[in-house]
Enzyme design. Structure first.
Site, PDB file in Angstrom:
ATOM      1  N   LYS A 149       1.596  -1.174  -0.240  1.00  0.00           N
ATOM      2  CA  LYS A 149       0.116   0.315   0.102  1.00  0.00           C
ATOM      3  C   LYS A 149       0.568   1.406   0.006  1.00  0.00           C
ATOM      4  O   LYS A 149       0.295   2.293  -0.928  1.00  0.00           O
ATOM      5  CB  LYS A 149      -1.250  -0.090   0.969  1.00  0.00           C
ATOM      6  CG  LYS A 149      -1.987  -1.143   0.654  1.00  0.00           C
ATOM      7  CD  LYS A 149      -2.783  -1.264   2.314  1.00  0.00           C
ATOM      8  CE  LYS A 149      -4.135  -2.078   2.510  1.00  0.00           C
ATOM      9  NZ  LYS A 149      -4.255  -2.650   3.056  1.00  0.00           N
TER      10      LYS A 149
ATOM     11  N   GLN B  95      -4.409  -2.182   9.716  1.00  0.00           N
ATOM     12  CA  GLN B  95      -4.453  -3.362   9.191  1.00  0.00           C
ATOM     13  C   GLN B  95      -4.799  -3.776   9.689  1.00  0.00           C
ATOM     14  O   GLN B  95      -4.337  -4.440  11.589  1.00  0.00           O
ATOM     15  CB  GLN B  95      -2.786  -3.800   8.431  1.00  0.00           C
ATOM     16  CG  GLN B  95      -2.993  -5.115   7.724  1.00  0.00           C
ATOM     17  CD  GLN B  95      -3.293  -4.599   6.039  1.00  0.00           C
ATOM     18  OE1 GLN B  95      -2.582  -3.721   6.041  1.00  0.00           O
ATOM     19  NE2 GLN B  95      -4.106  -5.539   5.908  1.00  0.00           N
TER      20      GLN B  95
ATOM     21  N   ASP C 185     -10.506   3.424   4.469  1.00  0.00           N
ATOM     22  CA  ASP C 185     -11.024   1.808   4.046  1.00  0.00           C
ATOM     23  C   ASP C 185     -12.766   1.636   4.201  1.00  0.00           C
ATOM     24  O   ASP C 185     -13.202   0.296   3.493  1.00  0.00           O
ATOM     25  CB  ASP C 185     -10.405   0.625   5.213  1.00  0.00           C
ATOM     26  CG  ASP C 185      -9.613   0.050   4.907  1.00  0.00           C
ATOM     27  OD1 ASP C 185      -9.343  -0.319   3.379  1.00  0.00           O
ATOM     28  OD2 ASP C 185      -8.795  -0.765   6.072  1.00  0.00           O
TER      29      ASP C 185
END
Ligand code: NAP
Length: 295
Positions: free
Chosen positions: A54, A98, A121
């Site tokens: 990412k 994460q 997200d």
């Protein structure tokens, strides 16, 4: 019939080129540089490689990306304090924690602590609620990536029978909701299958489009689909190691047999996977525009 291969790698590459140009323009015209912070707790190798990928992609596009790695024994309070710091930091437009988190940390509490305007997200309940209502919000990256793949591959979803296999909060449920929306890549008649579904094949055989997100290697076989079906395979399953030491990945669909009946199919790897990271970048740019008053 042999299926057209829907390449997520190629589509993601095209979107990244567009984003790169958009980011350069934001900087040149408005002096805005999108900022992303990724937070990793612990040393899980898969999570480490996702976060590295990412950050690498973000840097390549011109996003100001920062990776914060915390030890596995970090307390929930310390993690919440860090999120609070970035919630208040104007240079940071997007915060990504994460998952999965170590067992002693409450995932819900952490995700809810992220300011919804920085929730790139798309997991915060404010964004989930807005998505269900069809309002402007950050869409969760994997289902968002599937939508983009469908749109850019010219696949008509309006009026189509769509079967989604899987009902997780991060893939299946949002996918079902998005396919129902009155918008591009929506307007479908949607059926959702899960472990309690009786006779799943009776549903998949009716489908014009199957979106598989169960995490079960090759569970959808040729006898379970009709001629001309479109297959979007979200599943990523490690089934062993190659001689060169690389993980062997397969999807939830038995690609070799199903491609002989399908009109179009995504491969694994190289299908939905590359789209997920790309949509994170798209959401980060959206967050930066939003923070600057929708420039
Ligand atoms: P998950 O949280 O484990 O959810 C799996 C879902 O599939 C559950 O709803 C489960 O039903 C259903 N399911 C499992 N086995 C089934 C079966 N035999 N028949 C019917 N339904 C079944 O997984 P997830 O996070 O949604 O991920 C799903 C897959 O997508 C995994 O392979 C994951 O690695 C992959 N993935 C890929 C990306 C990407 O970027 N390509 C991103 C995210 C996930 P119940 O609810 O009844 O248990």
């Amino acid at each position: 019939m042999t299926a057209k291969i829907i390449s997520g790698t190629e589509t993601a590459k095209a979107i990244r080129e567009e984003l790169k140009a958009e980011i350069a323009e934001l900087k040149e015209k408005h002096n805005v540089v999108p900022g992303l912070v990724t937070i990793l707790v612990g040393e899980d190798p898969a999570s480490q490689s996702y976060v590295t990928a990412k950050n690498k992609t973000a840097h390549a596009l011109g996003i100001n990306s920062k990776q914060v790695t915390l030890s596995a024994d970090t307390s929930e309070d310390d993690l919440l304090a860090l999120i609070d710091k970035y919630n208040k930091d104007d240079a940071c437009n997007g915060i990504l924690v994460q998952l999965p988190l170590p067992k002693h940390i409450n995932e819900g509490r952490v995700l809810y602590a992220i300011n919804p305007v920085k929730d790139v997200d798309g997991f915060h309940p404010v964004n989930v609620g807005k998505m269900v209502l069809g309002e402007q919000c950050f869409l969760p990256c994997t289902p968002h990536g599937v939508l983009e793949l469908l749109i850019r591959s010219g696949i008509e979803t309006s009026g189509a029978e769509v079967v989604v296999v899987g009902r997780s909060n991060i893939v299946g449920k949002p996918m079902v909701n998005l396919m129902l929306q009155k918008r591009e890549a929506g307007n479908a008649t949607v059926t959702v299958c899960h472990t309690r579904t009786k006779d799943m094949a009776s549903h998949t055989r009716r489908a014009d489009i199957i979106i598989a997100a169960a995490g079960v290697p090759k569970m959808i076989t040729a006898d379970m689909v009709k001629e001309g079906v479109v297959i979007i395979d979200v599943g990523v399953n490690r089934i062993g190691m190659s001689e060169s030491g690389k993980a062997i990945l397969v999807g939830d669909v038995d690609f070799d047999s199903v491609k002989e009946k399908a009109a179009a199919i995504t491969p694994v790897p190289g299908g939905v996977g590359p789209m997920t990271i790309t949509m994170l970048m798209k959401n980060t740019v959206q967050a930066a525009r939003q923070a600057a008053g929708w420039i």
